[in-house]
Design a protein around this motif. Structure first.
Motif, PDB file in Angstrom:
ATOM      1  N   HIS A 288     -13.343  31.985  -6.846  1.00 37.20           N
ATOM      2  CA  HIS A 288     -13.372  31.252  -5.578  1.00 37.20           C
ATOM      3  C   HIS A 288     -14.038  32.022  -4.440  1.00 37.20           C
ATOM      4  O   HIS A 288     -13.478  32.183  -3.354  1.00 37.20           O
ATOM      5  N   ILE A 289     -15.256  32.450  -4.680  1.00 38.68           N
ATOM      6  CA  ILE A 289     -15.985  33.185  -3.637  1.00 38.68           C
ATOM      7  C   ILE A 289     -16.231  32.304  -2.414  1.00 38.68           C
ATOM      8  O   ILE A 289     -16.275  32.784  -1.280  1.00 38.68           O
ATOM      9  N   ALA A 290     -16.365  30.996  -2.625  1.00 41.37           N
ATOM     10  CA  ALA A 290     -16.640  30.086  -1.510  1.00 41.37           C
ATOM     11  C   ALA A 290     -15.453  29.950  -0.560  1.00 41.37           C
ATOM     12  O   ALA A 290     -15.604  29.403   0.534  1.00 41.37           O
ATOM     13  N   ARG A 291     -14.273  30.440  -0.960  1.00 40.66           N
ATOM     14  CA  ARG A 291     -13.101  30.383  -0.081  1.00 40.66           C
ATOM     15  C   ARG A 291     -12.957  31.636   0.783  1.00 40.66           C
ATOM     16  O   ARG A 291     -12.077  31.702   1.639  1.00 40.66           O
ATOM     17  N   SER A 292     -13.801  32.619   0.549  1.00 38.76           N
ATOM     18  CA  SER A 292     -13.755  33.838   1.350  1.00 38.76           C
ATOM     19  C   SER A 292     -14.340  33.567   2.729  1.00 38.76           C
ATOM     20  O   SER A 292     -15.075  32.585   2.927  1.00 38.76           O
ATOM     21  N   PRO A 293     -14.028  34.401   3.724  1.00 43.56           N
ATOM     22  CA  PRO A 293     -14.580  34.168   5.069  1.00 43.56           C
ATOM     23  C   PRO A 293     -16.103  34.052   5.088  1.00 43.56           C
ATOM     24  O   PRO A 293     -16.653  33.118   5.686  1.00 43.56           O
ATOM     25  N   SER A 294     -16.800  34.981   4.427  1.00 41.98           N
ATOM     26  CA  SER A 294     -18.266  34.898   4.382  1.00 41.98           C
ATOM     27  C   SER A 294     -18.720  33.769   3.471  1.00 41.98           C
ATOM     28  O   SER A 294     -19.750  33.130   3.724  1.00 41.98           O
ATOM     29  N   GLY A 295     -17.958  33.513   2.422  1.00 45.29           N
ATOM     30  CA  GLY A 295     -18.314  32.451   1.490  1.00 45.29           C
ATOM     31  C   GLY A 295     -18.261  31.071   2.115  1.00 45.29           C
ATOM     32  O   GLY A 295     -19.075  30.194   1.804  1.00 45.29           O
ATOM     33  N   ILE A 296     -17.312  30.851   3.018  1.00 47.91           N
ATOM     34  CA  ILE A 296     -17.197  29.561   3.705  1.00 47.91           C
ATOM     35  C   ILE A 296     -18.467  29.281   4.498  1.00 47.91           C
ATOM     36  O   ILE A 296     -19.032  28.185   4.451  1.00 47.91           O
ATOM     37  N   VAL A 297     -18.941  30.289   5.218  1.00 49.01           N
ATOM     38  CA  VAL A 297     -20.158  30.137   6.023  1.00 49.01           C
ATOM     39  C   VAL A 297     -21.380  29.976   5.122  1.00 49.01           C
ATOM     40  O   VAL A 297     -22.197  29.059   5.308  1.00 49.01           O
ATOM     41  N   ALA A 298     -21.501  30.869   4.126  1.00 53.48           N
ATOM     42  CA  ALA A 298     -22.663  30.827   3.250  1.00 53.48           C
ATOM     43  C   ALA A 298     -22.726  29.519   2.474  1.00 53.48           C
ATOM     44  O   ALA A 298     -23.799  28.930   2.310  1.00 53.48           O
ATOM     45  N   SER A 299     -21.585  29.062   1.996  1.00 55.58           N
ATOM     46  CA  SER A 299     -21.556  27.826   1.218  1.00 55.58           C
ATOM     47  C   SER A 299     -22.041  26.643   2.041  1.00 55.58           C
ATOM     48  O   SER A 299     -22.815  25.804   1.565  1.00 55.58           O
ATOM     49  N   ALA A 300     -21.606  26.569   3.283  1.00 53.90           N
ATOM     50  CA  ALA A 300     -22.025  25.461   4.154  1.00 53.90           C
ATOM     51  C   ALA A 300     -23.524  25.494   4.407  1.00 53.90           C
ATOM     52  O   ALA A 300     -24.206  24.462   4.351  1.00 53.90           O
ATOM     53  N   LEU A 301     -24.061  26.672   4.667  1.00 54.58           N
ATOM     54  CA  LEU A 301     -25.496  26.796   4.963  1.00 54.58           C
ATOM     55  C   LEU A 301     -26.351  26.539   3.726  1.00 54.58           C
ATOM     56  O   LEU A 301     -27.397  25.876   3.801  1.00 54.58           O
ATOM     57  N   LEU A 302     -25.898  27.045   2.580  1.00 53.92           N
ATOM     58  CA  LEU A 302     -26.706  26.933   1.364  1.00 53.92           C
ATOM     59  C   LEU A 302     -26.699  25.527   0.783  1.00 53.92           C
ATOM     60  O   LEU A 302     -27.541  25.202  -0.059  1.00 53.92           O
ATOM     61  N   ARG A 303     -25.764  24.693   1.219  1.00 51.46           N
ATOM     62  CA  ARG A 303     -25.738  23.312   0.740  1.00 51.46           C
ATOM     63  C   ARG A 303     -26.697  22.407   1.519  1.00 51.46           C
ATOM     64  O   ARG A 303     -26.897  21.252   1.152  1.00 51.46           O
ATOM     65  N   ILE A 304     -27.289  22.932   2.564  1.00 50.41           N
ATOM     66  CA  ILE A 304     -28.309  22.170   3.284  1.00 50.41           C
ATOM     67  C   ILE A 304     -29.556  22.087   2.399  1.00 50.41           C
ATOM     68  O   ILE A 304     -30.061  23.120   1.945  1.00 50.41           O
ATOM     69  N   PRO A 305     -30.056  20.889   2.105  1.00 49.51           N
ATOM     70  CA  PRO A 305     -31.220  20.759   1.215  1.00 49.51           C
ATOM     71  C   PRO A 305     -32.400  21.605   1.699  1.00 49.51           C
ATOM     72  O   PRO A 305     -32.770  21.564   2.877  1.00 49.51           O
ATOM     73  N   GLY A 306     -32.951  22.400   0.779  1.00 49.48           N
ATOM     74  CA  GLY A 306     -34.122  23.216   1.087  1.00 49.48           C
ATOM     75  C   GLY A 306     -33.843  24.440   1.919  1.00 49.48           C
ATOM     76  O   GLY A 306     -34.778  25.100   2.389  1.00 49.48           O
ATOM     77  N   SER A 307     -32.556  24.801   2.088  1.00 50.03           N
ATOM     78  CA  SER A 307     -32.219  25.929   2.970  1.00 50.03           C
ATOM     79  C   SER A 307     -32.802  27.247   2.477  1.00 50.03           C
ATOM     80  O   SER A 307     -33.268  28.059   3.286  1.00 50.03           O
ATOM     81  N   ALA A 308     -32.784  27.465   1.177  1.00 52.66           N
ATOM     82  CA  ALA A 308     -33.311  28.721   0.640  1.00 52.66           C
ATOM     83  C   ALA A 308     -34.807  28.845   0.908  1.00 52.66           C
ATOM     84  O   ALA A 308     -35.293  29.904   1.308  1.00 52.66           O
TER      85      ALA A 308
END
Length: 350
Positions: free
Chosen positions: A160-180
């Motif tokens: 559950h890395i996406a539940r970590s403090p940094s993971g919550i932020v990263a997960s939200a940003l990386l789910r934006i289409p074409g973000s990478a």
């Protein structure tokens, strides 16, 4: 600016001359971004400490590691295809290099090394997957294998890395289409044209990185697809690293003494977490410790028979950060030296 895609610290000439010495391969799996050069001071310190340990004078240590696919820092080393590698492909890629290093040492020394795995951050997840696959290969008896005798997992992100403090932020940003693609393009436009020597000094000044980390970070920024690969892999981590997915093939089960001489990996796993790690959710960490391990010394002098086969799980009592390889290599190397000594002792005692 370029960096090496592989590191290999070999036994000193004096150690290699001992005819009865046992070969050991300590194979390290990096975190993300997966450039092995970040760990050069950690490798060199650990190698020197192991060679100077009195109880390990009959051991020849090879400390190796390889960068992840897609993190090549030169056009010559980069693959012709720009296909990005997710977590499953990185596991296969690292596993291939592990077996290649075992074969190299076997051919160079005439002896098959005993293997201890190390993994940092997502590298710890890959470590557990390699254990699972190794056990499956042993059970299928498809070919002569090597002894995988222990593992050290540093600041592991395995559930559950996406539940970590940094993971919550990263997960939200990386789910934006074409973000990478967008993020990679922005960084390239802003930083790629800057000459390497100037960018290196900027990284040292702004990030306060030591020399080795600044050179590696500069090479990463200017690499062909490194930034895009790091973000692509990070998104895959958020999606795949969820529930504890492993069974007894990784976590082990109680066995009678002397019954698992050739495969002691399960009872010789050491997990080391930071006390305040932004990439690890405290609740998921504590839940895993309660379910799978216990906090004690690896020599298990205070363990019960029901516990002694479980992995050792430790929470740092200091302030070592998740990215220890930047400025805390010596401190962590001291800890790992002790754990490696105990892993070898426990393996030989079984």
């Amino acid at each position: 600016m370029e960096t090496r895609t592989a590191l290999h610290y070999r036994p000193s000439p004096g150690k290699r001359s001992k005819p009865d010495a046992q070969e050991y391969l300590i194979f390290h799996i990096p975190g993300n971004p997966g450039l092995i050069s970040f760990y050069d001071p950690f490798f060199s310190t650990l190698h020197a400490l192991l060679e100077d340990t009195p109880a390990l004078q009959a051991c020849n240590f090879h400390i190796c590691g390889h960068s992840f696919a897609g993190f090549e820092t030169s056009v010559q080393d980069a693959p012709g295809s720009v296909e990005l590698a997710g977590l499953e492909k990185q596991i296969a890629y690292i596993e291939e290099h592990l077996y290649a290093r075992v074969d190299d040492i076997r051919h160079a020394t005439g002896s098959t090394p005993k293997v201890i795995l190390m993994g940092h951050s997502v590298g710890a997840y890959i470590l557990l997957e390699i254990i699972r696959r190794h056990r499956k290969q042993i059970e299928s008896k498809r070919y002569q294998d090597f002894d995988l005798i222990g593992g050290v997992l540093l600041f592991p992100t395995i559930t559950h890395i996406a539940r970590s403090p940094s993971g919550i932020v990263a997960s939200a940003l990386l789910r934006i289409p074409g973000s990478a693609v967008i993020a990679s393009a922005i960084v390239k436009c802003l930083l790629y044209p800057i000459p390497s020597n100037i960018l290196y000094h900027l990284v040292r000044l702004i990030m306060r990185f030591p020399e080795h980390a600044a050179r590696t970070a500069t090479a990463f920024i200017q690499s062909p697809i490194g930034i895009k690969e790091a973000l692509y892999l990070a998104k895959d981590e958020m999606d795949m690293i969820t529930d504890d997915k492993w069974g007894e093939e990784v976590w082990g089960a109680a066995t009678e003494p002397g019954t698992n001489k050739g495969d002691t990996i399960n009872s010789n796993l050491v997990f080391f977490w930071g006390r305040h790690d932004a990439w690890v959710a405290r609740k998921t960490r504590d839940d895993l410790i309660r379910a799978r391990g216990f906090r004690t010394s690896l020599k298990r002098v205070d363990s019960t028979p029901e516990e002694e086969w479980k992995p050792t799980m430790i929470i740092d009592d200091g302030r070592i950060p998740h990215g220890f390889c930047l400025k805390h290599s010596e401190t962590v190397a001291e800890k790992v030296r002790s754990w490696v000594e105990d892993i070898i002792y426990n393996h030989n005692e079984i």
